[in-house]
Design an enzyme around this catalytic site. Sequence first.
Site, mmCIF file in Angstrom:
data_model
loop_
_atom_site.group_PDB
_atom_site.id
_atom_site.type_symbol
_atom_site.label_atom_id
_atom_site.label_comp_id
_atom_site.label_asym_id
_atom_site.label_seq_id
_atom_site.Cartn_x
_atom_site.Cartn_y
_atom_site.Cartn_z
ATOM 1 N N GLN A 51 -64.031 54.475 45.176
ATOM 2 C CA GLN A 51 -65.242 54.725 44.386
ATOM 3 C C GLN A 51 -66.007 55.955 44.865
ATOM 4 O O GLN A 51 -66.800 56.520 44.118
ATOM 5 C CB GLN A 51 -66.165 53.499 44.426
ATOM 6 N N CYS A 99 -70.090 46.788 38.091
ATOM 7 C CA CYS A 99 -69.365 47.667 39.011
ATOM 8 C C CYS A 99 -70.056 49.022 39.017
ATOM 9 O O CYS A 99 -70.405 49.546 37.962
ATOM 10 C CB CYS A 99 -67.919 47.823 38.544
ATOM 11 N N LEU A 100 -70.237 49.597 40.188
ATOM 12 C CA LEU A 100 -70.910 50.889 40.297
ATOM 13 C C LEU A 100 -70.100 52.004 39.648
ATOM 14 O O LEU A 100 -70.639 53.081 39.386
ATOM 15 C CB LEU A 100 -71.180 51.218 41.769
ATOM 16 N N HIS A 141 -63.352 41.455 43.726
ATOM 17 C CA HIS A 141 -63.693 42.687 43.008
ATOM 18 C C HIS A 141 -63.356 43.922 43.867
ATOM 19 O O HIS A 141 -62.711 44.870 43.388
ATOM 20 C CB HIS A 141 -65.187 42.651 42.657
ATOM 21 N N GLU A 142 -63.781 43.904 45.119
ATOM 22 C CA GLU A 142 -63.568 45.072 45.987
ATOM 23 C C GLU A 142 -62.091 45.236 46.332
ATOM 24 O O GLU A 142 -61.581 46.365 46.377
ATOM 25 C CB GLU A 142 -64.412 44.964 47.263
ATOM 26 N N HIS A 145 -60.221 47.048 43.716
ATOM 27 C CA HIS A 145 -60.412 48.507 43.727
ATOM 28 C C HIS A 145 -59.318 49.202 44.536
ATOM 29 O O HIS A 145 -58.912 50.327 44.216
ATOM 30 C CB HIS A 145 -61.770 48.868 44.342
HETATM 31 NI NI NI Z 1 -66.642 47.869 41.531
#
Ligand code: NI
Length: 188
Positions: A51, A99-100, A141-142, A145
Amino acid sequence: MAILPIRITGDPVLHQPALPVTRFDDDLRTLVADMFETMAAAPGVGLAGPQVGVPLRLFVYNYSPDDGGERRGVAINPELWITPTPTGEADELAESEGCLSVPGERFPLRRAERALLRAVDLDGKSFEIEAAGWFARIFQHEFDHLDGVLYVDRLDFLNARRATKAIVKSGWGKPGNSWLPGVDDLEG
Ligand code: NI
């Protein structure tokens, strides 16, 4: 320390598997410190290497449940085991995730209730954390990624369609978009 730009969906680094961390040096410490600062500024409950444009297998998390007991840390080269994901429709209120890298949007998604995380810390020392509920959701979630998977890739048909519309409308879904917490007025 520095706040790092957060890549937005469509940027290739978010959609490819990340590589294991092999160097536990000062550069890694600086990266992790910057990731904590960026996550706090966003604000977010988790942030993964890809990210911030770094294709390495690590993420930071900061989980503050209502009943206290803040859980904050970094997971490097993690492995994750989860209980079976419940079937059926996700609850819009209780199971909506954000999510960012898809800032300002939230969509409901079913996740496993329990997760076991095994990872190493900045010194390369191994640790394990058992998580349940929202904490387990953050880990799932992480961890995704690091395999190039965003939560919007896992949505059911109707929510995936809503997400795609929102992404296209924002001009995302293509390389080169990012936002800077504290500067750009976006919220994940
Ligand atoms: Ni995320």
